[in-house]
Structure formats: C-alpha cells, structure tokens
Design a protein around this motif. Structure first.
Motif, PDB file in Angstrom:
ATOM      1  N   TYR A 178       2.526  -8.524  -8.548  1.00  0.00           N
ATOM      2  CA  TYR A 178       3.522  -8.800  -7.944  1.00  0.00           C
ATOM      3  C   TYR A 178       3.210  -9.411  -6.737  1.00  0.00           C
ATOM      4  O   TYR A 178       3.867  -9.438  -5.477  1.00  0.00           O
ATOM      5  CB  TYR A 178       4.731  -7.939  -7.660  1.00  0.00           C
ATOM      6  CG  TYR A 178       4.492  -6.733  -6.876  1.00  0.00           C
ATOM      7  CD1 TYR A 178       5.051  -6.663  -5.318  1.00  0.00           C
ATOM      8  CD2 TYR A 178       3.536  -5.624  -7.019  1.00  0.00           C
ATOM      9  CE1 TYR A 178       4.897  -5.405  -4.749  1.00  0.00           C
ATOM     10  CE2 TYR A 178       3.175  -4.418  -6.584  1.00  0.00           C
ATOM     11  CZ  TYR A 178       3.992  -4.303  -5.245  1.00  0.00           C
ATOM     12  OH  TYR A 178       3.551  -3.252  -4.526  1.00  0.00           O
ATOM     13  N   ASP A 179       1.974 -10.090  -6.535  1.00  0.00           N
ATOM     14  CA  ASP A 179       1.467 -10.826  -5.272  1.00  0.00           C
ATOM     15  C   ASP A 179       2.167 -11.734  -4.753  1.00  0.00           C
ATOM     16  O   ASP A 179       2.354 -12.070  -3.603  1.00  0.00           O
ATOM     17  CB  ASP A 179       0.169 -11.469  -5.710  1.00  0.00           C
ATOM     18  CG  ASP A 179      -0.754 -10.656  -6.452  1.00  0.00           C
ATOM     19  OD1 ASP A 179      -0.280  -9.734  -7.428  1.00  0.00           O
ATOM     20  OD2 ASP A 179      -2.036 -10.678  -6.191  1.00  0.00           O
ATOM     21  N   TRP A 180       3.212 -12.425  -5.556  1.00  0.00           N
ATOM     22  CA  TRP A 180       4.204 -13.444  -4.961  1.00  0.00           C
ATOM     23  C   TRP A 180       5.215 -12.785  -3.957  1.00  0.00           C
ATOM     24  O   TRP A 180       5.423 -13.342  -2.976  1.00  0.00           O
ATOM     25  CB  TRP A 180       5.076 -14.117  -5.935  1.00  0.00           C
ATOM     26  CG  TRP A 180       5.882 -12.929  -6.819  1.00  0.00           C
ATOM     27  CD1 TRP A 180       5.524 -12.286  -7.706  1.00  0.00           C
ATOM     28  CD2 TRP A 180       7.218 -12.580  -6.331  1.00  0.00           C
ATOM     29  NE1 TRP A 180       6.699 -11.409  -8.204  1.00  0.00           N
ATOM     30  CE2 TRP A 180       7.657 -11.679  -7.333  1.00  0.00           C
ATOM     31  CE3 TRP A 180       8.048 -12.888  -5.390  1.00  0.00           C
ATOM     32  CZ2 TRP A 180       9.078 -10.829  -7.203  1.00  0.00           C
ATOM     33  CZ3 TRP A 180       9.581 -12.602  -5.277  1.00  0.00           C
ATOM     34  CH2 TRP A 180       9.872 -11.184  -6.326  1.00  0.00           C
ATOM     35  N   ASN A 214       0.687  -1.263  -0.202  1.00  0.00           N
ATOM     36  CA  ASN A 214      -0.057  -0.137   0.149  1.00  0.00           C
ATOM     37  C   ASN A 214       0.874   1.299   0.032  1.00  0.00           C
ATOM     38  O   ASN A 214       0.324   2.364  -0.316  1.00  0.00           O
ATOM     39  CB  ASN A 214      -0.858  -0.206   1.235  1.00  0.00           C
ATOM     40  CG  ASN A 214      -1.986  -0.966   1.009  1.00  0.00           C
ATOM     41  OD1 ASN A 214      -1.985  -1.856   0.139  1.00  0.00           O
ATOM     42  ND2 ASN A 214      -3.230  -1.225   1.757  1.00  0.00           N
ATOM     43  N   SER A 215       2.021   1.054   0.414  1.00  0.00           N
ATOM     44  CA  SER A 215       2.963   2.174   0.318  1.00  0.00           C
ATOM     45  C   SER A 215       4.084   2.405  -0.506  1.00  0.00           C
ATOM     46  O   SER A 215       4.709   3.399  -0.783  1.00  0.00           O
ATOM     47  CB  SER A 215       3.638   2.862   1.774  1.00  0.00           C
ATOM     48  OG  SER A 215       2.767   2.873   2.941  1.00  0.00           O
ATOM     49  N   LEU A 216       4.020   1.507  -1.523  1.00  0.00           N
ATOM     50  CA  LEU A 216       5.024   1.331  -2.412  1.00  0.00           C
ATOM     51  C   LEU A 216       4.410   1.870  -3.892  1.00  0.00           C
ATOM     52  O   LEU A 216       3.206   1.487  -4.223  1.00  0.00           O
ATOM     53  CB  LEU A 216       5.351  -0.063  -2.648  1.00  0.00           C
ATOM     54  CG  LEU A 216       6.232  -0.608  -1.686  1.00  0.00           C
ATOM     55  CD1 LEU A 216       6.469  -2.137  -1.808  1.00  0.00           C
ATOM     56  CD2 LEU A 216       7.603   0.029  -1.716  1.00  0.00           C
ATOM     57  N   LYS A 217       5.178   2.602  -4.501  1.00  0.00           N
ATOM     58  CA  LYS A 217       4.491   3.237  -5.908  1.00  0.00           C
ATOM     59  C   LYS A 217       5.219   2.113  -6.799  1.00  0.00           C
ATOM     60  O   LYS A 217       6.212   2.564  -7.510  1.00  0.00           O
ATOM     61  CB  LYS A 217       5.227   4.526  -6.206  1.00  0.00           C
ATOM     62  CG  LYS A 217       4.640   5.819  -5.091  1.00  0.00           C
ATOM     63  CD  LYS A 217       5.066   7.097  -5.488  1.00  0.00           C
ATOM     64  CE  LYS A 217       4.990   8.274  -4.361  1.00  0.00           C
ATOM     65  NZ  LYS A 217       5.606   8.016  -3.422  1.00  0.00           N
ATOM     66  N   ARG A 221      13.665   2.953  -0.584  1.00  0.00           N
ATOM     67  CA  ARG A 221      14.476   3.950  -0.903  1.00  0.00           C
ATOM     68  C   ARG A 221      14.288   4.173  -2.302  1.00  0.00           C
ATOM     69  O   ARG A 221      14.041   5.300  -2.897  1.00  0.00           O
ATOM     70  CB  ARG A 221      15.757   3.588  -0.481  1.00  0.00           C
ATOM     71  CG  ARG A 221      16.586   4.764  -0.728  1.00  0.00           C
ATOM     72  CD  ARG A 221      18.234   4.244  -0.805  1.00  0.00           C
ATOM     73  NE  ARG A 221      18.787   3.595  -1.484  1.00  0.00           N
ATOM     74  CZ  ARG A 221      19.023   3.935  -2.735  1.00  0.00           C
ATOM     75  NH1 ARG A 221      19.039   5.138  -2.940  1.00  0.00           N
ATOM     76  NH2 ARG A 221      19.773   2.963  -3.553  1.00  0.00           N
ATOM     77  N   LEU A 222      14.294   3.062  -3.339  1.00  0.00           N
ATOM     78  CA  LEU A 222      14.003   3.058  -4.841  1.00  0.00           C
ATOM     79  C   LEU A 222      12.501   3.556  -5.021  1.00  0.00           C
ATOM     80  O   LEU A 222      12.364   4.319  -5.989  1.00  0.00           O
ATOM     81  CB  LEU A 222      14.151   1.704  -5.239  1.00  0.00           C
ATOM     82  CG  LEU A 222      15.468   1.288  -5.244  1.00  0.00           C
ATOM     83  CD1 LEU A 222      15.678  -0.262  -5.830  1.00  0.00           C
ATOM     84  CD2 LEU A 222      16.354   1.897  -6.329  1.00  0.00           C
ATOM     85  N   ALA A 272       7.060  -3.241 -10.577  1.00  0.00           N
ATOM     86  CA  ALA A 272       7.454  -4.162  -9.401  1.00  0.00           C
ATOM     87  C   ALA A 272       8.407  -5.253  -9.416  1.00  0.00           C
ATOM     88  O   ALA A 272       9.307  -5.332  -8.870  1.00  0.00           O
ATOM     89  CB  ALA A 272       6.148  -4.459  -8.823  1.00  0.00           C
ATOM     90  N   ASN A 273       7.915  -6.257 -10.303  1.00  0.00           N
ATOM     91  CA  ASN A 273       8.729  -7.231 -10.599  1.00  0.00           C
ATOM     92  C   ASN A 273      10.293  -7.124 -11.023  1.00  0.00           C
ATOM     93  O   ASN A 273      10.998  -7.587 -10.480  1.00  0.00           O
ATOM     94  CB  ASN A 273       8.195  -8.168 -11.701  1.00  0.00           C
ATOM     95  CG  ASN A 273       6.758  -8.941 -11.138  1.00  0.00           C
ATOM     96  OD1 ASN A 273       6.766  -9.455  -9.985  1.00  0.00           O
ATOM     97  ND2 ASN A 273       5.750  -8.857 -11.701  1.00  0.00           N
ATOM     98  N   GLU A 274      10.451  -6.072 -11.986  1.00  0.00           N
ATOM     99  CA  GLU A 274      11.862  -5.700 -12.479  1.00  0.00           C
ATOM    100  C   GLU A 274      12.444  -5.071 -11.064  1.00  0.00           C
ATOM    101  O   GLU A 274      13.805  -5.412 -10.994  1.00  0.00           O
ATOM    102  CB  GLU A 274      11.732  -4.514 -13.453  1.00  0.00           C
ATOM    103  CG  GLU A 274      11.471  -5.294 -14.971  1.00  0.00           C
ATOM    104  CD  GLU A 274      11.351  -4.153 -16.134  1.00  0.00           C
ATOM    105  OE1 GLU A 274      11.927  -3.018 -15.704  1.00  0.00           O
ATOM    106  OE2 GLU A 274      10.513  -4.267 -16.908  1.00  0.00           O
ATOM    107  N   THR A 275      12.152  -4.302 -10.372  1.00  0.00           N
ATOM    108  CA  THR A 275      12.594  -3.471  -9.271  1.00  0.00           C
ATOM    109  C   THR A 275      12.918  -4.573  -8.219  1.00  0.00           C
ATOM    110  O   THR A 275      14.102  -4.752  -7.690  1.00  0.00           O
ATOM    111  CB  THR A 275      11.825  -2.416  -8.650  1.00  0.00           C
ATOM    112  OG1 THR A 275      11.197  -1.593  -9.587  1.00  0.00           O
ATOM    113  CG2 THR A 275      12.400  -1.801  -7.370  1.00  0.00           C
ATOM    114  N   ILE A 276      12.172  -5.714  -7.835  1.00  0.00           N
ATOM    115  CA  ILE A 276      12.172  -6.381  -6.740  1.00  0.00           C
ATOM    116  C   ILE A 276      13.084  -7.426  -7.139  1.00  0.00           C
ATOM    117  O   ILE A 276      14.176  -7.951  -6.605  1.00  0.00           O
ATOM    118  CB  ILE A 276      10.790  -7.179  -6.343  1.00  0.00           C
ATOM    119  CG1 ILE A 276      10.090  -6.052  -5.702  1.00  0.00           C
ATOM    120  CG2 ILE A 276      11.116  -8.202  -5.345  1.00  0.00           C
ATOM    121  CD1 ILE A 276       8.486  -6.611  -5.584  1.00  0.00           C
TER     122      ILE A 276
END
Length: 338
Positions: A159-161, A151-154, A257-258, A266-270
């Motif tokens: 990326y439910d996994w 909820n606080s991530l942009k 931070r990112l 989401a998937n690329e970032t994580i």
C-alpha cells in the motif's frame, strides 16, 4: 530471514557507536535484525530528551550550524503534532541519526530512510543555521510520520500509494501548520508535483494499486506523485463536504483505531475508510483502483483556487481574486490567510 542476531562491533580508539538495539559493551543484540541500525563514527554526539510518552534520542555526527537543542526542539514539535493527529502514542522510543551529506553540500542535498524506530538522515550542512534547520524540519516532517505510517500499523500488503503518496501530502500540511512553509509554498509544491505527474508517460496506464505493486520496477513516480495529488483532492473534498469539520487527518485517527484490532489487508482497510462518506463512495474506485487521469484544472475552481502558468510554462495555483463565501471559508480552512 534472521529472527535474532548478536553483532560484535570493534572500533578504533576515539570512535563511537550508536544504535537503536540493546548493547553490552561491544555486543549488540536484537530480535528484529531488519530494523536494527548501528552508526559508527569519529565524533558522535548523543542527546536524550524526555517526550510525553517515552524518550527521544538524537545522534549527530560532526559539527552543525545549529545546536543539539535546536534539532531536538524541531523533532519534539513534529512528534507531538503527529501524536495529536493520529491520537496514537509510539510504542518504541524514536531515534534520529543525523549525518553530514558527503562533500561541501548545502541543505538541498539530502537522503533519508526510516527503519523501525530510527530515522537516518544525511543532510548538507553548508549554509546558514536558519536554512539548514528549515530543511531539517521539512525532511523530518515526512520521515518521522513513517514511524506511524506504516511502521506502527499492523496492516498487510502493498500500500505504498498510501504510506508514501499520502504521507508526502500530510507532511506538506505539517510544514504549513508549523510555519516551515507559506501557503504560497504549499500551492507551489502541489503545482510542481502536478507538472511532474503530467509529464509521466505511464500516468494513465497504472492504477495506484498496480503502481504500488510495481514501485521498484515501473510505478515509483506514480506512487509518490499521483498518491500525493489524490490525498490533496480527498482532503479538499472532505473539508468541503463537512464545512471544514472533517479532513484527511480524521482518516488516520480511524486507521489507528482499526489497526489496533490486528493484521488486516491494508488496501481493503484504507479504501473502506476513504469510502465512508456517502458523497465519496466512488472516490477510491475513481482514483486508487482505476487508472483514471487527474485533472486539477477542473477540480480546483470549486475551491476558489485559480490555475495559471508562470513565464517558464510551469503550472501555478493561486487563490482566486473574488471567491464566494464558501470558497473563502475553504481557502481559510486549508491555511490561506489574506
């Protein structure tokens, strides 16, 4: 969808209304209808508690075997731990709405949803104060983390996994940290999830990315169970590699931070974050992007954890009898106290 809404709530005399949105009398207004929650009940008690940043609101319906103070203390403790873990302060004041589970139910019966800045929890209250409070803490350690992730991530995409599976694992770590469960409970939970994963027919058919896309049709159990087991393996791997100087917690610090820099995939970032340590370059490819099987029997031996079975045939994970120094340090690092 709607971009704003004004809702008029007309209730009988003696009834109360609680909400996470602005209100003037019976008029409730919001610029984000999807995250609006309005609770209507005969006997709602509301308690407001200052936090390090902002305020916590607890709304409880009916009578409970514990006091409002008992409940707010647990919520405050969990919120403080997650603020410290992520190094990110929530932008909206958290609201917890606590309702009795229908019927004469005990605390093993519960249902919860986190929406915007609100956690709504239906919990069975038919047990001792200690048992109901314990279950309250265990359920909230998962649900309150959703105020941060997702909820606080942009971040965009399915990326439910990560925000379900990894959150289950982080909540289990939190339960252990706060003394809500023992180390034996921690290993027993992982073993139970592992058995459930092994019983899943599609465990080798879908990657975690594919399971997330199909969560509402075919991939739900994988999202939760395989996601949680992958988080466990990653956490152990990072602790072993770093001599206990790093853990999965550090991934969350970097993620927040990112994420502050804007809307990303989401998937690329994580996956990029999980792949940062040289020795874990292929981790996401093996466990997240492909449908590879998890085999904890071979993985856990290196960490000084023995795999056995109980009398009923269920998997059991127990600390080994004669761990070497590295294994002893690792077991201590994940919370084992002899």
């Amino acid at each position: 969808g709607l971009t704003s809404a004004v809702i008029i709530v007309d209730v009988p005399a003696g009834w109360n209304v609680a909400s996470n949105i602005k209100s003037e009398g019976s008029h409730f207004s919001t610029d984000d209808p999807e995250t609006a929650v309005i609770l209507i009940g005969r006997s709602l008690q509301q308690k407001h508690q200052p936090l390090a940043a902002g305020n916590l609101s607890l709304v409880a319906a009916g009578k409970w075997p514990f006091s409002d103070d008992d409940a707010t203390k647990i919520v405050q403790k969990i919120l403080a731990e997650y603020s410290q873990l992520t190094r990110f302060q929530l932008k909206c004041n958290p609201v917890v709405m606590l309702l009795p589970y229908p019927g004469e139910a005990g605390p093993d019966n519960w249902s919860a949803e986190t929406r915007g800045n609100v956690v709504v929890l239906l919990l069975g209250r038919n047990a001792s104060r200690k048992r109901v409070l314990l279950r309250l803490g265990i359920v909230l350690s998962h649900e309150l983390f959703h105020l941060w992730v997702p909820n606080s991530l942009k971040l965009a995409g399915d990326y439910d996994w990560f925000f379900e599976g990894f959150t289950l694992y982080q909540a289990l770590r939190m339960d252990l940290r706060l003394g809500l469960i023992s180390f034996a409970d921690y290993l027993e939970t992982i073993a139970r999830v592992y058995d459930s994963y092994l019983a899943s027919l599609d465990r080798n058919a879908l990657s975690l990315l594919e399971a997330s896309e199909r969560r509402w049709t075919a991939g739900a159990s994988l999202v939760y169970e395989k996601g949680m087991l992958v988080a466990f393996i990653y956490d152990l791997s990072l602790r072993k590699l770093s001599g206990c100087r790093a853990s999965l917690d550090d991934v969350y610090v970097e993620l927040f931070r990112l994420s502050a820099t804007g809307q990303g995939s989401a998937n690329e970032t994580i996956i990029s974050l999980l792949s940062e340590p040289e020795e874990l370059k292929t981790f996401a490819r093996d466990y997240v992007e492909s449908a590879g099987k998890i085999n904890l029997e071979t993985i856990l031996t290196a960490y000084g954890i023995q795999v056995g079975t109980s009398g009923t045939g269920a998997t059991r994970f127990i600390p080994g009898r004669n761990p070497d120094k590295t294994q002893r340090d690792l077991l201590g690092c994940i919370g084992y106290r002899k």
